[in-house]
Scaffold this motif. Sequence first.
Motif, mmCIF file in Angstrom:
data_model
loop_
_atom_site.group_PDB
_atom_site.id
_atom_site.type_symbol
_atom_site.label_atom_id
_atom_site.label_comp_id
_atom_site.label_asym_id
_atom_site.label_seq_id
_atom_site.Cartn_x
_atom_site.Cartn_y
_atom_site.Cartn_z
ATOM 1 N N LYS A 1 38.018 50.160 68.175
ATOM 2 C CA LYS A 1 39.089 48.880 68.253
ATOM 3 C C LYS A 1 39.688 48.605 69.594
ATOM 4 C CE LYS A 1 39.383 48.266 63.547
ATOM 5 N NZ LYS A 1 39.113 47.144 62.985
ATOM 6 N N GLU B 1 44.862 51.461 58.016
ATOM 7 C CA GLU B 1 43.685 50.604 58.155
ATOM 8 C C GLU B 1 44.621 48.943 58.372
ATOM 9 O OE1 GLU B 1 43.292 53.045 56.448
ATOM 10 O OE2 GLU B 1 41.961 54.193 57.827
ATOM 11 N N SER C 1 45.225 46.156 61.093
ATOM 12 C CA SER C 1 44.573 44.773 60.747
ATOM 13 C C SER C 1 45.574 43.825 60.998
ATOM 14 C CB SER C 1 43.994 44.743 59.187
ATOM 15 O OG SER C 1 42.933 45.424 59.084
#
Length: 236
Positions: free
Chosen positions: A211, A51, A55
Motif C-alpha cells: 500500500k 482493511e 480503504s
Amino acid sequence: MSRVTNNAKAGFKKVSHVIFDMDGLLLDSECLYTEASVNVLNQFNKTFTHEMKISVMGMTGRESAKFLIKHLELSVPVEEFMRLMNIEYQHIMPNAKLMPGAEQLVKHLHKNNIPIAVATSSCKESFDLKTQNHKHFFNLFHHTVTGGSDPEVGSGKPSPDIFLVCASRFPDKPKPYDCLVLEDAPNGVTAAVSAGMQCVMVPDKETSPEKCQHATLILPSLTDLKPELFGLPAIK
C-alpha cells in the motif's frame, strides 16, 4: 528506518513548497475516526475492520459513508450515516493531539519562510472541531484546503484535485513538481503522485508495504524527515 521507493532511485528533487495532510499526519486523529466508525457500525451489528480503515483513509466524509454503506450493505441513507458519525465526532475529535515531530517540523519551515499549507479531506466544520485546541499551530500555515466542503475540489483523494487546488492558492502558484506532499494514507499518496508531486509517507504501522509502494520516501515518523533531502533548510 526510512525506506526509499523505486520512484526515488534517481534521487530526490528540490522543492520550494510543502503541503501537509492533516489526519494521521499532523493530528493523531485516525484512531479517533476508527473509534467513531466502530461505535456507529456497532449500531448496525457490523464490524469496522482494518482493511476498511485503509480503504476510506483520505476520503471525504460523504465518500467514506457511501463506501461503508455499499461495502457492508447497510440499509441507511448517506445523510443519516453521516449524522451518526458527526454525533461521535462532537464527543471525541476535540481530543486530537499533535503527532510526534509535527510541531517541530512545521515551526522550522515557517521560521525559514518555506510556504506551507494543509490539504485535508475534512470539511470546514470538522476541521474547526479537530483543531480548536491547536489554533496557534494551524495559524502557521499559509492556507488550508478542506476537501470535504471546498467547491473547487471536485473529487476527494485518491483524485489529485485537492493537492492541485492547494498548490494554486499559494501566491506564487508553484508548479506541481515544486511541491512536496507529506501524507499517511495510501489514497493520499496516490493523489499526490497523480498530481505530479513528490510524496513522503508516514504510514500507520499496520499499513501493508504494498500500500506504500507509490511513495517517494517512507518514514516511521515526521521526526525522521530530513528536509535537506529535498533542498529545504536542515533542522539544526
